[in-house]
Design an enzyme around this catalytic site. Structure first.
Site, PDB file in Angstrom:
ATOM      1  N   LEU A  36      15.502  53.664  49.367  1.00 28.21           N
ATOM      2  CA  LEU A  36      15.991  54.617  50.379  1.00 28.21           C
ATOM      3  C   LEU A  36      17.268  54.121  51.061  1.00 28.21           C
ATOM      4  O   LEU A  36      17.430  52.925  51.301  1.00 28.21           O
ATOM      5  CB  LEU A  36      14.904  54.842  51.441  1.00 28.21           C
ATOM      6  CG  LEU A  36      13.550  55.345  50.934  1.00 28.21           C
ATOM      7  CD1 LEU A  36      12.602  55.584  52.101  1.00 28.21           C
ATOM      8  CD2 LEU A  36      13.686  56.603  50.082  1.00 28.21           C
ATOM      9  N   HIS A  37      18.133  55.059  51.363  1.00 27.35           N
ATOM     10  CA  HIS A  37      19.350  54.756  52.124  1.00 27.35           C
ATOM     11  C   HIS A  37      19.492  55.807  53.224  1.00 27.35           C
ATOM     12  O   HIS A  37      18.619  56.680  53.394  1.00 27.35           O
ATOM     13  CB  HIS A  37      20.581  54.686  51.215  1.00 27.35           C
ATOM     14  CG  HIS A  37      20.749  55.881  50.323  1.00 27.35           C
ATOM     15  ND1 HIS A  37      20.972  57.152  50.818  1.00 27.35           N
ATOM     16  CD2 HIS A  37      20.697  56.015  48.972  1.00 27.35           C
ATOM     17  CE1 HIS A  37      21.078  57.996  49.819  1.00 27.35           C
ATOM     18  NE2 HIS A  37      20.895  57.332  48.673  1.00 27.35           N
ATOM     19  N   GLU A  38      20.610  55.741  53.921  1.00 28.91           N
ATOM     20  CA  GLU A  38      20.821  56.619  55.077  1.00 28.91           C
ATOM     21  C   GLU A  38      20.761  58.108  54.689  1.00 28.91           C
ATOM     22  O   GLU A  38      20.376  58.948  55.495  1.00 28.91           O
ATOM     23  CB  GLU A  38      22.157  56.230  55.725  1.00 28.91           C
ATOM     24  CG  GLU A  38      22.473  56.849  57.065  1.00 28.91           C
ATOM     25  CD  GLU A  38      21.350  56.787  58.111  1.00 28.91           C
ATOM     26  OE1 GLU A  38      20.596  55.801  58.136  1.00 28.91           O
ATOM     27  OE2 GLU A  38      21.246  57.757  58.889  1.00 28.91           O
ATOM     28  N   GLY A  39      21.138  58.417  53.447  1.00 22.30           N
ATOM     29  CA  GLY A  39      21.047  59.814  52.986  1.00 22.30           C
ATOM     30  C   GLY A  39      19.595  60.294  53.016  1.00 22.30           C
ATOM     31  O   GLY A  39      19.300  61.386  53.513  1.00 22.30           O
ATOM     32  N   HIS A  40      18.683  59.451  52.480  1.00 22.78           N
ATOM     33  CA  HIS A  40      17.257  59.821  52.521  1.00 22.78           C
ATOM     34  C   HIS A  40      16.770  59.879  53.967  1.00 22.78           C
ATOM     35  O   HIS A  40      16.003  60.773  54.347  1.00 22.78           O
ATOM     36  CB  HIS A  40      16.410  58.792  51.767  1.00 22.78           C
ATOM     37  CG  HIS A  40      16.766  58.626  50.333  1.00 22.78           C
ATOM     38  ND1 HIS A  40      17.372  57.494  49.831  1.00 22.78           N
ATOM     39  CD2 HIS A  40      16.622  59.470  49.277  1.00 22.78           C
ATOM     40  CE1 HIS A  40      17.571  57.637  48.533  1.00 22.78           C
ATOM     41  NE2 HIS A  40      17.134  58.823  48.173  1.00 22.78           N
ATOM     42  N   GLN A  64      12.952  62.090  33.815  1.00 21.76           N
ATOM     43  CA  GLN A  64      14.314  62.578  34.065  1.00 21.76           C
ATOM     44  C   GLN A  64      15.393  61.584  33.649  1.00 21.76           C
ATOM     45  O   GLN A  64      16.567  61.802  33.888  1.00 21.76           O
ATOM     46  CB  GLN A  64      14.481  62.985  35.530  1.00 21.76           C
ATOM     47  CG  GLN A  64      14.438  61.846  36.527  1.00 21.76           C
ATOM     48  CD  GLN A  64      14.395  62.359  37.961  1.00 21.76           C
ATOM     49  OE1 GLN A  64      13.366  62.826  38.426  1.00 21.76           O
ATOM     50  NE2 GLN A  64      15.509  62.267  38.679  1.00 21.76           N
ATOM     51  N   LYS A 152      24.352  66.117  47.623  1.00 19.64           N
ATOM     52  CA  LYS A 152      25.170  65.270  46.742  1.00 19.64           C
ATOM     53  C   LYS A 152      24.869  65.666  45.294  1.00 19.64           C
ATOM     54  O   LYS A 152      25.736  65.665  44.443  1.00 19.64           O
ATOM     55  CB  LYS A 152      24.873  63.787  46.932  1.00 19.64           C
ATOM     56  CG  LYS A 152      25.815  62.937  46.070  1.00 19.64           C
ATOM     57  CD  LYS A 152      25.594  61.479  46.271  1.00 19.64           C
ATOM     58  CE  LYS A 152      24.321  61.013  45.684  1.00 19.64           C
ATOM     59  NZ  LYS A 152      24.404  60.542  44.310  1.00 19.64           N
ATOM     60  N   ASP A 153      23.619  66.037  45.043  1.00 24.36           N
ATOM     61  CA  ASP A 153      23.274  66.584  43.740  1.00 24.36           C
ATOM     62  C   ASP A 153      23.069  68.091  43.896  1.00 24.36           C
ATOM     63  O   ASP A 153      21.947  68.602  43.933  1.00 24.36           O
ATOM     64  CB  ASP A 153      22.014  65.896  43.200  1.00 24.36           C
ATOM     65  CG  ASP A 153      21.862  66.155  41.714  1.00 24.36           C
ATOM     66  OD1 ASP A 153      22.459  67.131  41.229  1.00 24.36           O
ATOM     67  OD2 ASP A 153      21.155  65.393  41.046  1.00 24.36           O
ATOM     68  N   ARG A 190      22.545  54.033  43.510  1.00 23.78           N
ATOM     69  CA  ARG A 190      23.257  53.329  42.430  1.00 23.78           C
ATOM     70  C   ARG A 190      24.507  52.596  42.923  1.00 23.78           C
ATOM     71  O   ARG A 190      25.102  51.838  42.162  1.00 23.78           O
ATOM     72  CB  ARG A 190      23.627  54.318  41.319  1.00 23.78           C
ATOM     73  CG  ARG A 190      22.413  54.818  40.551  1.00 23.78           C
ATOM     74  CD  ARG A 190      22.818  55.636  39.332  1.00 23.78           C
ATOM     75  NE  ARG A 190      21.689  55.930  38.463  1.00 23.78           N
ATOM     76  CZ  ARG A 190      21.002  57.078  38.464  1.00 23.78           C
ATOM     77  NH1 ARG A 190      21.329  58.037  39.288  1.00 23.78           N
ATOM     78  NH2 ARG A 190      19.998  57.259  37.630  1.00 23.78           N
TER      79      ARG A 190
HETATM   80  O1  PAF Z   1      16.955  63.412  43.595  1.00 28.02           O
HETATM   81  C1  PAF Z   1      15.985  62.680  43.347  1.00 28.02           C
HETATM   82  O2  PAF Z   1      15.773  61.676  44.014  1.00 28.02           O
HETATM   83  C2  PAF Z   1      15.047  63.041  42.199  1.00 28.02           C
HETATM   84  O3  PAF Z   1      15.708  63.741  41.201  1.00 28.02           O
HETATM   85  C3  PAF Z   1      13.799  63.807  42.653  1.00 28.02           C
HETATM   86  C4  PAF Z   1      14.161  65.140  43.283  1.00 28.02           C
HETATM   87  C5  PAF Z   1      13.008  62.974  43.636  1.00 28.02           C
HETATM   88  C6  PAF Z   1      12.886  64.098  41.456  1.00 28.02           C
HETATM   89  O4  PAF Z   1      12.442  62.929  40.856  1.00 28.02           O
END
Ligand code: PAF
Length: 297
Positions: A36-40, A64, A152-153, A190
């Protein structure tokens, strides 16, 4: 804060979660790959503000990651993650092992078509099937009212919103802004892979997107020109290896060529997404901006 490792324990907690729902309170959910980072943290804070109960999941989802991608060496630090979760007031952390989520080979996949054929979907075949499948499994296990995802995604957000719409899933998706370092680099788990030189050069992505934003705001460029500008700007960095730079309408993902052929009134989107994926050494970074659509292609 409860840490739950099995689906059965999560299901047992559902009676507790239902009590919240009976009180018309919301269960908020932040699914993550951990590290986890500040974004989370910002997603958790938003969930904390809007919901009575906050559930975080930490699961590095093998589905994935493609062959040769970084599943095995994806950064993991569960102890640190739990400290951050505690600090952000998370109520329940769901942290299953791979064997818990996939006890037998999975034979069912959720596949959102169309928009997954380009950008990250083209560079990482099968990636969004893996994301959609695990997110729908997590939604079935956690049963959230609201789920929080970072922009970001932006393609991931659009894919999940389409899945929720198409399958009538009873959850509201809340897209949240990208969180950046003070110098503009988008936060990503990353980023720890980057050498100091790569870290410095990686700023070029955000700088290029900012220039495109300015040009779009001034109405001085068509969509092709915006894309060319971003490519030219990023290519000037000697360490940058562009995977893709694309401009699409958002959230429907019409390409510039498709947009040119649309009749007036055929397009519901009022925004464009300029998205880039760029390698610095072995690290692939993504970033984007969402801007008003000015149809001067
Ligand atoms: O963005 C992510 O961290 C992942 O793609 C997610 C949504 C947790 C699914 O594994």
């Amino acid at each position: 804060m409860k840490v739950v490792r099995t689906i059965q324990d999560m299901r047992q907690l559902q009676s507790e979660l239902n009590a919240y729902r009976d009180m018309a309170s919301l269960v908020g959910f932040v699914p993550t790959l951990g590290f986890l980072h500040e974004g989370h943290a910002s997603l958790l804070r938003r969930a904390r503000e809007e919901c009575s109960l906050v559930v975080l999941s930490i699961f590095v989802n093998p589905l994935q990651f493609g062959a040769g991608e970084d599943f095995d060496k994806y950064p993991r630090d569960p102890k640190r993650d739990l400290r951050i979760a505690e600090k952000e007031g998370v109520d329940i952390v769901f942290m299953p092992e791979v064997s818990e989520m996939y006890p037998r080979p999975i034979q069912t996949a959720i596949s959102v078509t169309g928009m997954t054929g380009l950008l990250c979907g083209a560079s990482r075949p099968g990636h969004f099937d893996g994301v959609a499948t695990v997110v729908s499994k997590l939604f079935n296990i956690v049963k959230p009212d609201r789920a929080y995802f970072g922009l970001k995604d932006a393609q991931q957000v659009a894919v999940i919103q389409k899945m929720v719409e198409d399958l009538n899933m009873d959850v509201t998706i809340v897209p949240c802004p990208t969180i950046r370092e003070p110098d503009g680099l988008a936060l990503s788990s990353r980023n720890v892979y980057l050498s100091p030189e790569e870290r410095q050069e990686a700023l070029v992505i955000q700088q290029a997107l900012k220039e495109a934003e300015q040009l779009n705001g001034e109405g001085k460029a068509g969509l092709h020109e915006l894309r060319d500008l971003v490519i030219k700007r990023i290519s000037a960095s000697p360490l940058a290896d562009i995977d893709y730079v694309e401009v699409v309408s958002y959230p429907s993902f019409y390409t510039v060529d498709q947009l040119e052929k649309l009749e007036p009134g055929q397009l519901a989107d009022s925004q464009i997404l300029i998205a880039a994926a760029v390698r610095f050494g072995k690290t692939r970074l993504i970033d984007n901006c969402i801007l008003p659509l000015r149809l001067r292609t």
